[in-house]
Design a protein around this motif. Structure first.
Motif, mmCIF file in Angstrom:
data_model
loop_
_atom_site.group_PDB
_atom_site.id
_atom_site.type_symbol
_atom_site.label_atom_id
_atom_site.label_comp_id
_atom_site.label_asym_id
_atom_site.label_seq_id
_atom_site.Cartn_x
_atom_site.Cartn_y
_atom_site.Cartn_z
ATOM 1 N N ASP A 122 0.615 -0.828 -0.068
ATOM 2 C CA ASP A 122 -0.397 -0.076 0.272
ATOM 3 C C ASP A 122 0.721 1.016 0.140
ATOM 4 N N GLU A 125 3.140 1.650 -3.200
ATOM 5 C CA GLU A 125 2.600 2.404 -4.445
ATOM 6 C C GLU A 125 1.918 3.756 -4.387
ATOM 7 N N LYS A 126 2.012 4.641 -3.101
ATOM 8 C CA LYS A 126 2.020 5.753 -3.185
ATOM 9 C C LYS A 126 3.037 6.669 -3.117
ATOM 10 N N VAL A 287 -8.551 7.270 3.662
ATOM 11 C CA VAL A 287 -7.478 5.730 2.669
ATOM 12 C C VAL A 287 -7.151 4.850 3.437
ATOM 13 N N LYS A 291 -8.153 1.850 4.888
ATOM 14 C CA LYS A 291 -7.061 0.703 4.822
ATOM 15 C C LYS A 291 -6.086 -0.110 6.349
ATOM 16 N N ASP A 307 -17.991 8.942 1.395
ATOM 17 C CA ASP A 307 -17.541 8.346 0.121
ATOM 18 C C ASP A 307 -16.513 9.960 -0.638
ATOM 19 N N ASP A 311 -11.704 6.587 -2.042
ATOM 20 C CA ASP A 311 -12.950 6.111 -3.287
ATOM 21 C C ASP A 311 -12.767 4.757 -3.529
ATOM 22 N N TYR A 312 -11.888 4.267 -2.928
ATOM 23 C CA TYR A 312 -12.084 2.685 -3.676
ATOM 24 C C TYR A 312 -12.742 1.656 -2.879
ATOM 25 N N LEU A 313 -13.070 0.461 -3.689
ATOM 26 C CA LEU A 313 -13.245 -0.550 -3.230
ATOM 27 C C LEU A 313 -13.610 -0.836 -1.720
ATOM 28 N N THR A 314 -14.284 -1.031 -0.811
ATOM 29 C CA THR A 314 -14.029 -0.894 0.949
ATOM 30 C C THR A 314 -15.184 -1.889 1.223
ATOM 31 N N LYS A 318 -20.480 2.889 2.804
ATOM 32 C CA LYS A 318 -20.208 4.331 2.134
ATOM 33 C C LYS A 318 -21.026 5.709 2.825
#
Length: 435
Positions: A122, A125-126, A287, A291, A307, A311-314, A318
């Motif tokens: 994670d 990626e950032k 985000v 996580k 929301d 903005d990701y599928l969690t 929401k």
């Protein structure tokens, strides 16, 4: 090859030279930048390889930035290439950058054992997309990564032991050498925000001191111990005390905003428990924090994610910023707290009885936070705010308890402290009073 510098240590017994050679190449007089090289005949192990943020702040600012790894090595911010010579493995105690370091700095093929691959991926990626020096942190293609397994001993004779800290997961390491056993504590505190059963469930085992007490056949010859709070002028606030203070501040409040570091699982769990006890909805406006909470099994409160901020599928339900009104405790990152209060105000969701609890980060310099600026925004928006920090490190008065439980037989080496001379004085005095 460059000659390695000497470190600070305290001999408990004056004996012949130990078979295991321990070189503290960085961190003996600084908080962070730990680099420990252990040489045992034909085996070489490295514990941590952190960034020296104290040196980083001396040479760089918002508009003066590093030009690359070579420059950071020359200044001493990153470890020298020769320090890695012949390493059979690198072990990272936790994922704060003053311990994880820049993996791109590793100059040779080797294996790096990390506390959590999911956390690293994670963050990688950032970092990889960052326009700043943070893009230097991700590994080179020839560096092999693997995840540490708590309470297991690997082929290099390293056992991984969970510890309480402001980053999750965090570990201490025991090296079972050919003629000597070495314990490196990493960063740790002896009191957690979690009770023992929750800590055990989350970390898949007991903490370092409990394990040592329960396994008396493990004898520690050399202890390498951090001393972050030795000589610190901060008021020693433990997790239990911090929880009581926050509970008093939060009692009967209609809306609460709480900031925390994206690795601080223990503090997040405590806030989730508090939301449940106060019958407040737990919301998440980040985000990284969403996580973080996803990694906690059996959360005491079921959170909702905002929301506009997640903005990701969690797996969490929401909600929208308009629904964050009263009877809500919202978790938010330091960097997003000001945007959040602006959005709450614009949508009419900011309560007149809003309370903000700012948990200072560890290490603070890694976050680069400006608490005065944040406080000015709170004041302008009519928000009552408080700063609090329950350290992820033990305090000086707890040193005796630690030494009584670990009982190092031969020597104690000092690391992660700005005042090694004061730490050494404390060790000598404390050791005299231990039976």
């Amino acid at each position: 090859m460059r000659e390695f510098k000497k470190d600070t240590f305290y001999d408990l017994k004056h004996e012949e030279k130990a078979m295991v050679e321990i070189k503290i190449l960085s961190g003996s007089s600084s908080i962070g930048g730990n680099f420990i090289r252990i040489e045992d005949r034909d085996e070489t192990i490295i514990f941590d390889q952190g960034i020296r943020f104290d040196l980083m702040s001396k040479f760089y600012s918002g508009f003066i930035t590093p030009r690359g790894v070579a420059e950071l090595r020359n200044i001493g911010v990153l470890p020298k290439p020769e320090w890695y010579d012949g390493a059979d493995g690198i072990y990272i105690s936790h994922m704060h950058l003053d311990h994880l370091g820049a993996l791109s700095n590793i100059p040779q093929e080797t294996r790096v054992s990390l506390p959590s691959m999911a956390v690293y991926e994670d963050m990688e990626e950032k970092w990889g997309a960052s326009p700043t020096w943070l893009s230097l942190i991700p590994r080179k293609y020839y560096v092999e990564l693997e995840e540490l397994q708590p309470l297991q001993t690997d082929e290099n004779n390293i056992m991984t032991l969970p510890v309480s800290h402001s980053a999750y997961p965090a570990y201490a390491f025991i090296y079972f050498g050919k003629n000597e056993t070495v314990l490196y504590t990493g960063d740790f505190r002896i009191e957690s925000f979690l009770d023992q059963s929750v800590f055990r469930e989350l970390n898949q085992g007991d903490d370092l001191l409990t394990f040592i007490e329960d396994n008396k056949d493990i004898k520690i010859d050399t202890l390498i111990i951090e001393g972050t709070n030795i000589g610190s002028g901060r008021i020693p606030i433990t997790p239990t005390e911090a929880t009581k203070i926050i509970e008093k501040l939060a009692k009967n409040r209609k809306q609460i905003l709480a900031t925390l570091h994206s690795l601080d699982v223990e503090y997040a769990y405590m806030l989730a428990s508090m939301a449940e006890e106060m019958k407040m909805q737990l919301a998440i406006a980040s985000v990284s924090l969403a996580k973080l909470l996803e990694r906690i099994p059996n959360l005491p409160s079921k959170p909702q994610v905002i929301d506009e901020y997640v903005d990701y599928l969690t797996p969490f339900e929401k909600t929208t910023i308009e629904n964050i009104k009263e009877k809500t405790l919202t978790l938010v990152s330091y960097r997003e707290i000001i945007d959040l209060i602006k959005d709450l105000s614009l949508t009419g969701s900011l309560s007149k009885d809003c309370l903000a609890i700012i948990s200072e980060s560890e290490p603070q310099i890694e976050e680069g936070l400006e608490y005065t600026v944040i406080a000015n925004w709170f004041s302008m928006m009519g928000i009552e705010s408080y700063r609090i920090r329950a350290s992820g490190h033990y305090y000086q008065y707890q040193l005796k308890t630690i030494l009584e439980k670990i009982k190092p037989k031969k020597r104690i080496k000092i690391i992660h402290t700005e005042k090694p001379w004061l730490f050494l004085k404390n060790l000598k005095e404390t050791s005299k009073n231990i039976r």
